[in-house]
Design a protein around this motif. Structure first.
Motif, PDB file in Angstrom:
ATOM      1  N   LEU A  96      26.895  39.603 -21.369  1.00 37.01           N
ATOM      2  CA  LEU A  96      26.573  38.856 -20.149  1.00 37.01           C
ATOM      3  C   LEU A  96      27.843  38.325 -19.497  1.00 37.01           C
ATOM      4  O   LEU A  96      27.951  38.266 -18.274  1.00 37.01           O
ATOM      5  CB  LEU A  96      25.631  37.703 -20.495  1.00 37.01           C
ATOM      6  CG  LEU A  96      24.170  38.130 -20.621  1.00 37.01           C
ATOM      7  CD1 LEU A  96      23.358  37.047 -21.307  1.00 37.01           C
ATOM      8  CD2 LEU A  96      23.598  38.408 -19.235  1.00 37.01           C
ATOM      9  N   THR A  97      28.787  37.959 -20.317  1.00 35.07           N
ATOM     10  CA  THR A  97      30.057  37.454 -19.785  1.00 35.07           C
ATOM     11  C   THR A  97      30.761  38.518 -18.948  1.00 35.07           C
ATOM     12  O   THR A  97      31.286  38.231 -17.861  1.00 35.07           O
ATOM     13  CB  THR A  97      30.985  37.026 -20.941  1.00 35.07           C
ATOM     14  OG1 THR A  97      30.280  36.098 -21.754  1.00 35.07           O
ATOM     15  CG2 THR A  97      32.254  36.384 -20.412  1.00 35.07           C
TER      16      THR A  97
ATOM     17  N   ALA B 109      24.241  30.841 -13.172  1.00 32.25           N
ATOM     18  CA  ALA B 109      24.869  30.467 -14.445  1.00 32.25           C
ATOM     19  C   ALA B 109      26.287  29.974 -14.187  1.00 32.25           C
ATOM     20  O   ALA B 109      26.751  29.014 -14.812  1.00 32.25           O
ATOM     21  CB  ALA B 109      24.879  31.661 -15.402  1.00 32.25           C
TER      22      ALA B 109
ATOM     23  N   VAL C 272      26.202  27.410 -17.040  1.00 31.12           N
ATOM     24  CA  VAL C 272      25.245  27.667 -18.116  1.00 31.12           C
ATOM     25  C   VAL C 272      25.621  28.940 -18.860  1.00 31.12           C
ATOM     26  O   VAL C 272      25.931  29.956 -18.234  1.00 31.12           O
ATOM     27  CB  VAL C 272      23.817  27.813 -17.535  1.00 31.12           C
ATOM     28  CG1 VAL C 272      22.845  28.350 -18.586  1.00 31.12           C
ATOM     29  CG2 VAL C 272      23.332  26.480 -16.993  1.00 31.12           C
ATOM     30  N   ASP C 273      25.605  28.880 -20.181  1.00 34.57           N
ATOM     31  CA  ASP C 273      25.782  30.068 -21.006  1.00 34.57           C
ATOM     32  C   ASP C 273      24.393  30.657 -21.244  1.00 34.57           C
ATOM     33  O   ASP C 273      23.592  30.099 -21.999  1.00 34.57           O
ATOM     34  CB  ASP C 273      26.436  29.673 -22.341  1.00 34.57           C
ATOM     35  CG  ASP C 273      26.647  30.868 -23.252  1.00 34.57           C
ATOM     36  OD1 ASP C 273      25.727  31.711 -23.346  1.00 34.57           O
ATOM     37  OD2 ASP C 273      27.706  30.965 -23.872  1.00 34.57           O
ATOM     38  N   LEU C 274      24.114  31.758 -20.577  1.00 35.75           N
ATOM     39  CA  LEU C 274      22.749  32.308 -20.609  1.00 35.75           C
ATOM     40  C   LEU C 274      22.307  32.735 -22.006  1.00 35.75           C
ATOM     41  O   LEU C 274      21.146  32.542 -22.380  1.00 35.75           O
ATOM     42  CB  LEU C 274      22.630  33.496 -19.648  1.00 35.75           C
ATOM     43  CG  LEU C 274      22.501  33.146 -18.164  1.00 35.75           C
ATOM     44  CD1 LEU C 274      22.608  34.397 -17.304  1.00 35.75           C
ATOM     45  CD2 LEU C 274      21.160  32.456 -17.909  1.00 35.75           C
ATOM     46  N   SER C 275      23.206  33.337 -22.766  1.00 32.29           N
ATOM     47  CA  SER C 275      22.825  33.764 -24.122  1.00 32.29           C
ATOM     48  C   SER C 275      22.387  32.557 -24.939  1.00 32.29           C
ATOM     49  O   SER C 275      21.350  32.577 -25.614  1.00 32.29           O
ATOM     50  CB  SER C 275      24.008  34.426 -24.829  1.00 32.29           C
ATOM     51  OG  SER C 275      24.434  35.554 -24.151  1.00 32.29           O
ATOM     52  N   GLU C 276      23.201  31.528 -24.852  1.00 31.14           N
ATOM     53  CA  GLU C 276      22.883  30.326 -25.609  1.00 31.14           C
ATOM     54  C   GLU C 276      21.562  29.711 -25.126  1.00 31.14           C
ATOM     55  O   GLU C 276      20.754  29.254 -25.927  1.00 31.14           O
ATOM     56  CB  GLU C 276      24.007  29.302 -25.417  1.00 31.14           C
ATOM     57  CG  GLU C 276      24.459  28.655 -26.689  1.00 31.14           C
ATOM     58  CD  GLU C 276      25.738  27.863 -26.478  1.00 31.14           C
ATOM     59  OE1 GLU C 276      25.639  26.680 -26.098  1.00 31.14           O
ATOM     60  OE2 GLU C 276      26.823  28.440 -26.676  1.00 31.14           O
ATOM     61  N   ALA C 277      21.362  29.726 -23.817  1.00 31.08           N
ATOM     62  CA  ALA C 277      20.134  29.172 -23.254  1.00 31.08           C
ATOM     63  C   ALA C 277      18.915  29.934 -23.765  1.00 31.08           C
ATOM     64  O   ALA C 277      17.896  29.337 -24.115  1.00 31.08           O
ATOM     65  CB  ALA C 277      20.183  29.215 -21.726  1.00 31.08           C
ATOM     66  N   VAL C 278      19.019  31.271 -23.803  1.00 34.85           N
ATOM     67  CA  VAL C 278      17.889  32.074 -24.287  1.00 34.85           C
ATOM     68  C   VAL C 278      17.613  31.758 -25.759  1.00 34.85           C
ATOM     69  O   VAL C 278      16.466  31.571 -26.163  1.00 34.85           O
ATOM     70  CB  VAL C 278      18.163  33.584 -24.108  1.00 34.85           C
ATOM     71  CG1 VAL C 278      17.197  34.424 -24.928  1.00 34.85           C
ATOM     72  CG2 VAL C 278      18.058  33.965 -22.627  1.00 34.85           C
ATOM     73  N   LYS C 279      18.666  31.681 -26.545  1.00 33.17           N
ATOM     74  CA  LYS C 279      18.445  31.424 -27.978  1.00 33.17           C
ATOM     75  C   LYS C 279      17.858  30.034 -28.212  1.00 33.17           C
ATOM     76  O   LYS C 279      16.982  29.858 -29.055  1.00 33.17           O
ATOM     77  CB  LYS C 279      19.757  31.590 -28.729  1.00 33.17           C
ATOM     78  CG  LYS C 279      20.180  33.051 -28.795  1.00 33.17           C
ATOM     79  CD  LYS C 279      21.466  33.167 -29.570  1.00 33.17           C
ATOM     80  CE  LYS C 279      22.277  34.354 -29.099  1.00 33.17           C
ATOM     81  NZ  LYS C 279      23.650  34.307 -29.626  1.00 33.17           N
TER      82      LYS C 279
ATOM     83  N   LYS D 134      15.990  28.457 -26.158  1.00 33.38           N
ATOM     84  CA  LYS D 134      14.593  28.491 -25.697  1.00 33.38           C
ATOM     85  C   LYS D 134      13.711  29.194 -26.716  1.00 33.38           C
ATOM     86  O   LYS D 134      12.568  28.778 -26.942  1.00 33.38           O
ATOM     87  CB  LYS D 134      14.502  29.179 -24.331  1.00 33.38           C
ATOM     88  CG  LYS D 134      13.141  29.026 -23.656  1.00 33.38           C
ATOM     89  CD  LYS D 134      12.891  27.578 -23.295  1.00 33.38           C
ATOM     90  CE  LYS D 134      11.465  27.190 -22.988  1.00 33.38           C
ATOM     91  NZ  LYS D 134      10.574  28.153 -22.406  1.00 33.38           N
ATOM     92  N   LEU D 135      14.231  30.233 -27.349  1.00 36.39           N
ATOM     93  CA  LEU D 135      13.431  30.938 -28.360  1.00 36.39           C
ATOM     94  C   LEU D 135      13.128  30.015 -29.540  1.00 36.39           C
ATOM     95  O   LEU D 135      12.030  30.045 -30.103  1.00 36.39           O
ATOM     96  CB  LEU D 135      14.167  32.195 -28.842  1.00 36.39           C
ATOM     97  CG  LEU D 135      14.173  33.386 -27.874  1.00 36.39           C
ATOM     98  CD1 LEU D 135      14.921  34.560 -28.502  1.00 36.39           C
ATOM     99  CD2 LEU D 135      12.749  33.825 -27.496  1.00 36.39           C
TER     100      LEU D 135
ATOM    101  N   LYS E 268      12.856  26.779 -29.385  1.00 40.94           N
ATOM    102  CA  LYS E 268      11.829  25.849 -28.908  1.00 40.94           C
ATOM    103  C   LYS E 268      10.454  26.537 -28.851  1.00 40.94           C
ATOM    104  O   LYS E 268       9.439  25.966 -29.241  1.00 40.94           O
ATOM    105  CB  LYS E 268      12.223  25.340 -27.526  1.00 40.94           C
ATOM    106  CG  LYS E 268      11.348  24.219 -27.030  1.00 40.94           C
ATOM    107  CD  LYS E 268      11.953  23.506 -25.841  1.00 40.94           C
ATOM    108  CE  LYS E 268      11.022  22.397 -25.359  1.00 40.94           C
ATOM    109  NZ  LYS E 268      11.596  21.668 -24.214  1.00 40.94           N
TER     110      LYS E 268
END
Lengths: 125, 125, 125, 125
Positions: free
Chosen positions: C11-12, C87, C92-99, C101-102, C104
Motif C-alpha cells: 500500500l505504501t 490516508a 492513516v496507515d491503512l494496513s494497520e487500520a484494517v488489522k 478493525k479485524l 475489533k
C-alpha cells in the motif's frame, strides 16, 4: 374528529414545516448546498443499510412489521427533509423540477424503446 | 391562461405522475425496495459530484446560472422521483413520515440544547 | 523480461504513486479530508450504478467481459485512489487500520454466533 | 521482538487476511458484487458522517485525537475491507487496476492543462 389530510400536503407546506423546525434551532448557517448534499448521501446510505444482505422477499415481509417499517420510514423522511432544506438553500421548486425531469426522461426513454427494459437511455438500441 | 399550480402540488399528485410514467414503460418489476434505495444513493452521489472541490461561495453563484442550475435541479428531481417510487413500493406516506420524524427530532433536539449547534443528539450535553 | 510484481505491491508503494501523480498537478490543496470523503462516496455511487437493476448472475457473467469488466475495475481503482489520498491527508496507515478493525470485528462477530449469519453484531443473539 | 511490517503489507497479504476472516464465518454466499458495492457505499456514507457540518480546520485538529481519529480509521478500514472482498468476488487485481487507471488519468489530465485546477477532464480547455 381529526381530519386525515396528510397525503394532501403540498411540498410547499412540508417545506414550511421543516424550515420552521430548523429556524427555531438557528441551524440555517450550517445548511450550505454542499453540506446538505452530503447529508442526503449519508441518509441514503443509512436507508441502504436497512436492506443490505437481505433478499427482496425478506424485505417486503419485514416492511409490514415494526420496528423495521418504522426505521425505513424514518430514513425516507430524513431524505425528504434534507431535500427540502436543499430546495430552500438552492431556491428550487421541487414539483417543477420533477415535472421538467419527467419531460426530459420522456424523450430519453420513449415507451417504444424502453418498454420492459432496465437499460440506460444511452444503451437503448 | 394556464394556472401555475406547481408549488401547490401534493406529494400524492406527484407520485401519481411518476408511477404513471413508470407503468407506461412496465418498469414496476425492477422497482424492488433494495434497487430503489441503491438508485437513491447513486443519485445522491451524482448531486454531490456537482459540488465536489467547490467552495460554498462559488456554488451559490453557480446555482443562479444555467447549465449548472439545471443540472442541480435535475439531480434533485431524480432523488425525489426515486423516493416516490420507493414510497409506492414500501407503501409509505411520505408526508406522514416527515411529520412523525419531526416529532421525534423535536425530542432528540430540544431547542434549549441544540440552538446554534451542529452536534448530533447523542453529543448534546 | 519484465517481472510481474503487481500483486506484490505494498500500500505504501501504491500511495507513493498516487501522491506523485497528484503533486505533479498541484492538487494537494483541494484534498481536504471532507472533500476526499465526498469523492469516495461519489465513486462508490458510480460503482453501484454499474450493478443497478441487474441480477447477480447477470453481473457475474458481465464481469468476465469488457467493457463492463474494465468499467468495474476503473471504479474500484478510483475508490482505492481516493482512499490512499485520504490516508495521506489524515495520516492513516491503512494496513494497520484494517488489522485493528479485524481484531475489533473478531470480538463483535465471534465465529460461534455469526457463522453463516448476515445479522449485524447488535442483532446476534 | 515483533517486527513492525504493517506498511510493507501487500494488498494480496491483506486480502488473504480478510478472506480468512470471512471464510471462518461462512459469509461468502452473501458477498455478491452487488451487495459488496452497496456495503462500500454505506461505509463511505458513515465516513462522511464524521465530517458533516464540520469545518476543514476543525476536522484536521480532531483527527489528531481519539476517539475521533479511531472512528475515522475504522471507517477507512471498513471501506478497504469491502473493496478487498469485492476484488475477490470480481477477480480484480487492485494494484493493477490502480496503475491502469493512473495511466488513463494521465491522458485525461495532462499536467499542462490540469495544473492547479480542480476541473473535470471534460471541462479543461
Amino acid at each position: 374528529m381529526r381530519h386525515r389530510m396528510d397525503d394532501q400536503d403540498t411540498l410547499t407546506a412540508l417545506k414550511r414545516r421543516v424550515i420552521e423546525f430548523r429556524d427555531a434551532r438557528a441551524w440555517g448557517p450550517f445548511h450550505t448546498p454542499k453540506n446538505l448534499a452530503m447529508a442526503l448521501a449519508i441518509e441514503a446510505g443509512e436507508l441502504q443499510e436497512l436492506f443490505l444482505w437481505k433478499e427482496d422477499s425478506e424485505i417486503l415481509t419485514s416492511l409490514q412489521n415494526d420496528p423495521f417499517g418504522i426505521r425505513v420510514r424514518e430514513e425516507m423522511a430524513d431524505i425528504l427533509i434534507f431535500l427540502l432544506y436543499l430546495a430552500q438553500a438552492a431556491d428550487v421548486d421541487l414539483s417543477e423540477a420533477v415535472k421538467a425531469k419527467l419531460i426530459k426522461n420522456q424523450a430519453k426513454y420513449p415507451v417504444s424503446k424502453s418498454f420492459g427494459s432496465s437499460k440506460k437511455y444511452n444503451e437503448l438500441d
